[in-house]
Design an enzyme around this catalytic site. Structure first.
Site, PDB file in Angstrom:
ATOM      1  N   LYS A 138       0.834  -1.209   0.000  1.00 20.06           N
ATOM      2  CA  LYS A 138       0.000   0.000   0.000  1.00 20.06           C
ATOM      3  C   LYS A 138       0.865   1.254   0.000  1.00 20.06           C
ATOM      4  CE  LYS A 138      -2.224  -1.098   3.769  1.00 20.06           C
ATOM      5  NZ  LYS A 138      -1.630  -2.418   3.999  1.00 20.06           N
ATOM      6  N   THR A 139       1.807   1.270   0.936  1.00 17.30           N
ATOM      7  CA  THR A 139       2.666   2.449   1.038  1.00 17.30           C
ATOM      8  C   THR A 139       3.507   2.601  -0.228  1.00 17.30           C
ATOM      9  OG1 THR A 139       2.686   2.162   3.425  1.00 17.30           O
ATOM     10  CG2 THR A 139       4.389   3.578   2.494  1.00 17.30           C
ATOM     11  N   ASP A 146      -2.080   7.861   3.790  1.00 20.48           N
ATOM     12  CA  ASP A 146      -1.704   6.482   4.134  1.00 20.48           C
ATOM     13  C   ASP A 146      -2.267   6.160   5.520  1.00 20.48           C
ATOM     14  OD1 ASP A 146      -0.568   3.998   3.915  1.00 20.48           O
ATOM     15  OD2 ASP A 146       1.512   4.640   4.145  1.00 20.48           O
ATOM     16  N   GLU A 147      -2.454   4.892   5.827  1.00 20.28           N
ATOM     17  CA  GLU A 147      -2.977   4.448   7.132  1.00 20.28           C
ATOM     18  C   GLU A 147      -4.320   5.126   7.444  1.00 20.28           C
ATOM     19  OE1 GLU A 147      -1.292   2.195   8.963  1.00 20.28           O
ATOM     20  OE2 GLU A 147       0.832   2.385   8.430  1.00 20.28           O
ATOM     21  N   GLN A 184      -6.027  -3.378  10.546  1.00 25.06           N
ATOM     22  CA  GLN A 184      -4.924  -2.764  11.277  1.00 25.06           C
ATOM     23  C   GLN A 184      -5.342  -1.491  12.003  1.00 25.06           C
ATOM     24  OE1 GLN A 184      -0.869  -2.891   9.489  1.00 25.06           O
ATOM     25  NE2 GLN A 184      -1.954  -3.543   7.664  1.00 25.06           N
ATOM     26  N   ARG A 240       4.605  -7.498  11.037  1.00 27.62           N
ATOM     27  CA  ARG A 240       5.816  -6.680  10.898  1.00 27.62           C
ATOM     28  C   ARG A 240       7.000  -7.557  10.492  1.00 27.62           C
ATOM     29  NH1 ARG A 240       3.749  -3.014   9.378  1.00 27.62           N
ATOM     30  NH2 ARG A 240       1.889  -4.270   9.556  1.00 27.62           N
TER      31      ARG A 240
END
Ligand code: ATP
Ligand code: MG
Length: 683
Positions: free
Chosen positions: A34-35, A213-214, A244, A590
């Site tokens: 995504k990032t 983002d996020e 998330q 992660r």
């Protein structure tokens, strides 16, 4: 211009990165790029000639912003006249306020206060209420755009009336001292924009392309701000993962991402379904875990990597044994040529870092604790910051009181209280009160000797204000000479360490002035106030941090400690098992190559040794065979009122797990029936 960077994207990622006009939602699981897609899109927009100044990219931490900037700028020419703005929401708010604070009738030399300052102010206003509660309620009010008047009206319980009263006082105090708290950095820009239509239009036209983002962690206020920024166009691209969302406790609402297609017309939705980060095995356990949440969209996420090593589960007697095992593993990794920066240890509860720190010190492993006691939170550093705040802002009573007797100059608490009372009654800040009074007038309030001391103190500050205008470097030299601040720590216990911090701070400020010639002390103070949790990350050191701080990051070798009931999931007031599980999912994902999870039988915590059971997340993720029987969360609990299409209303009496579902025993007006949870609706 070549667009080679598009070649490293898969088809869906390319599709998203090259979408230009209209709203775009990228909804995808962890590690699906995504990032990467957002940064590529930024580069793409610039490569086709869109003015970089018209692109705004927002994210949550300074560290994430920095990494994205590096990724994006490596793809584009670096000789551009303007660079696109890529920063945190708070930084954006700050920049906006620097230009437009006057619309609220306030000066733009405001000072940002941190959480600690905020609590101190609140405590001084009300000593009976729990400060942490007041602080968080006020934050909630602000993020729901509730003024003190509205909060007062809404308050039914006496407690909330009291909190609303403190809120009102607090707001007045901030305004009088020209201070802003973190929430204001979002709230005030929103307020200005909603009260000034022309400015809102102009700002929206300036930022033609906005990316976030996020996005799953945005709250109501951030969403409103974004909508205002998009009022003249529909070019908003948001990226996120409902699994998330970990800031529910701070008011983030998952609704923003779930309702995005309804809120923005003709939204293009792109799903990314391949995970590039973790081995198949790690991903499989993460997926098993999150599959226990009921309230989710249920996206697909397939691994692209090999199977990899199995996830290790460490079982230990206590935290010392746990630390020893992890330290041994880290030594092995480093001896085999791995870099310490590829290794991290995560925990749900910050207090668990203490045993790790001790153990790592013994084992000579260099580590960085992210988000622990931050440099800027040390008392001596905060004192210096308070000095600089007073130097830039005479209205800052709060900082003035902090430094008026540091180093000691014989001004006691009674004197400070008298000054404070006078200042409150007259509405004149203490600094100006002293400055405008003759020594005789001042002596009436605080006595002759104190009056003299205060006058001298103020005069030194005024001198320094003049010097800084001429030369910032000369100011730095003069500052220490004037106040002997560093010298005051000569020959005191732990003075050496404090002086080292002071030296580091002076050095840091000097560097800041050298590398930012055009910026002043105020800019520096703002920068410091925004320094975030993720900022102090080391290079050649192992990282330790809370799961919250690890969002968006990735590590080749990852350890998660404290996998025990009560610690993870954290059980306490207002804890939400589904959010805990999302934290579990964030933590597992992660890891790139190797994951180790660890639990102990007992831990020393809050002054005593507690016996612990292993976390339900271990069995839910398939890491430990179901030794712990805990019901799959169905979102239902005993006593819940439910409605069935045919049987009508009933009350839940028992919950049992059946395969992937829950079976509820429900009392419908005296008749008990067993019904699968998906056939009823909670009321
Ligand atoms: P998170 O949900 O944790 O924020 P994310 O979806 O933002 O994750 P990224 O951090 O962008 O994911 O990417 C995860 C990893 O996968 C990175 O190391 C990235 O370089 C890599 N990656 C992403 N897309 C691809 C691709 N198409 N080919 C190869 N590697 C990729
Ligand atoms: Mg990301």
């Amino acid at each position: 211009m070549s667009e080679n960077f598009l070649l490293s994207l898969n088809d869906s990622q390319q599709d998203a990165a090259t979408h230009i006009d209209g709203s775009l939602l990228i909804l995808a699981g962890a590690g699906s790029g995504k990032t990467k897609t957002v940064t590529s899109r930024l580069a793409y927009l610039i490569s086709i000639g869109i003015d970089p100044a018209s692109i705004l990219t927002l994210t949550f931490t300074n560290k994430a912003a920095r990494e994205m900037r590096e990724r994006a700028f490596s793809m584009i020419r670096d000789d551009m006249a303007t660079m696109p703005l890529l920063c945190t929401f708070h930084k954006f708010g700050l920049l906006f306020l620097k230009f437009h604070m006057d619309r609220l009738g306030r000066k733009n030399n405001f000072v940002i206060i941190d959480t600690d300052d905020k609590k101190r102010i609140l405590r001084s206003m009300n000593k009976e209420l729990t400060t942490a509660l007041v602080a968080s309620e006020i934050s909630k009010y602000k993020n729901s755009i509730l003024t003190p008047e509205m909060a007062k009206k809404a308050a039914e319980l006496k407690l909330y009336q009291q909190i609303a009263d403190v809120y009102e006082k607090y707001e007045n105090y901030l305004r009088e001292n020209n201070l802003v708290d973190f929430d204001d950095l979002l709230l005030l820009p929103y307020k200005i924009l909603s009260e000034n239509t022309a400015l809102a239009k102009e700002t929206s036209e300036k930022y033609q392309y906005i990316m976030v983002d996020e996005y799953q962690d945005t709250n109501e206020l951030q969403d409103k701000l974004l909508r205002t920024l998009c009022s003249t166009h529909n070019n908003l691209c948001v990226v996120g993962d409902d699994d998330q969302s970990i800031y529910g406790w701070r008011g983030a609402t998952i609704k923003n991402i779930l309702n995005f297609p309804q809120n923005f017309k003709d939204t293009k939705v792109v799903k990314l379904e391949k995970n590039y980060r973790s081995t198949h095995t790690i991903l499989d356990h993460a997926n098993q875990l999150i599959d226990h949440n009921r309230d989710r969209l249920g996206k697909k996420l397939e691994g692209t990597r090999q199977k990899g090593n199995s996830v290790k589960v460490y079982e230990s007697h206590d935290e010392n044994e746990e630390t020893r095992k992890i330290a041994e593993d880290i030594h092995k990794l480093i001896n085999s040529g791995e870099s310490a920066r590829d290794i991290a240890i995560l925990f749900r509860v910050n207090a668990l870092s203490r045993s790790l720190e001790e153990g790592f010190n013994k084992a000579k492993i260099s580590y960085k604790l992210v988000g622990g006691m931050k440099f800027y939170e040390r008392a001596e550093v905060k004192d210096l910051i308070a000095y600089f705040r007073v130097l830039t802002n005479k209205n800052d009573n709060f900082s003035f009181k902090r430094i008026v007797n540091k180093p000691k100059r014989g001004i006691g608490k009674t004197t400070v209280d008298k000054l404070d009372a006078h200042s409150n009654n007259s509405g004149v800040p203490i600094f100006k009160l002293i400055d405008n009074s003759t020594p005789e007038e001042l002596a009436v309030i605080v006595g002759k000797k104190n009056a003299r001391t205060l006058k001298v103190f103020i005069a030194s500050i005024l001198d320094l204000r003049d010097i800084i205008r001429e030369s910032k470097m000369r100011f730095l030299d003069n500052f220490e000479d004037t106040f002997d601040f560093r010298a005051s720590y000569d020959n005191v216990p732990d003075g050496v360490e404090r002086q080292a911090n002071i030296d580091e701070f002076y050095g840091y400020l000097r560097d800041y002035f050298i590398s930012n010639g055009h910026l002043g002390l105020e800019d520096f103070l703002n920068e410091v106030a925004l320094a975030s949790e993720q900022d102090e990350m080391g290079n050649e050191a192992v990282s330790m941090m809370s799961i919250h701080a690890s969002k968006g990051l990735e590590y080749k070798h990852l350890f998660i400690i404290g996998m025990e009931e009560g610690f993870f999931p954290l059980v306490g007031d207002g804890s939400d098992i589904e959010e805990e599980r999302r934290l579990g999912y964030v933590s597992f994902t992660r890891a790139m190559d190797e994951l180790t999870v660890s639990f102990v039988h007992s831990r020393f915590y809050k002054g005593k040794r507690a016996s612990l059971l292993k976390s339900r997340f271990l069995s839910e993720s398939g890491l430990v065979k179901g030794s712990l029987k805990i019901e799959r969360s169905s979102g239902y609990k005993k006593g819940d009122l439910v409605k069935h299409k045919i049987f009508g209303m009933g009350r839940v009496q028992k919950i049992m797990k059946v395969g992937k579902e829950s079976k509820l025993t429900i009392n419908f007006g005296g008749t008990k029936r067993d019904i699968l949870s998906s056939f009823v609706e909670k009321i």
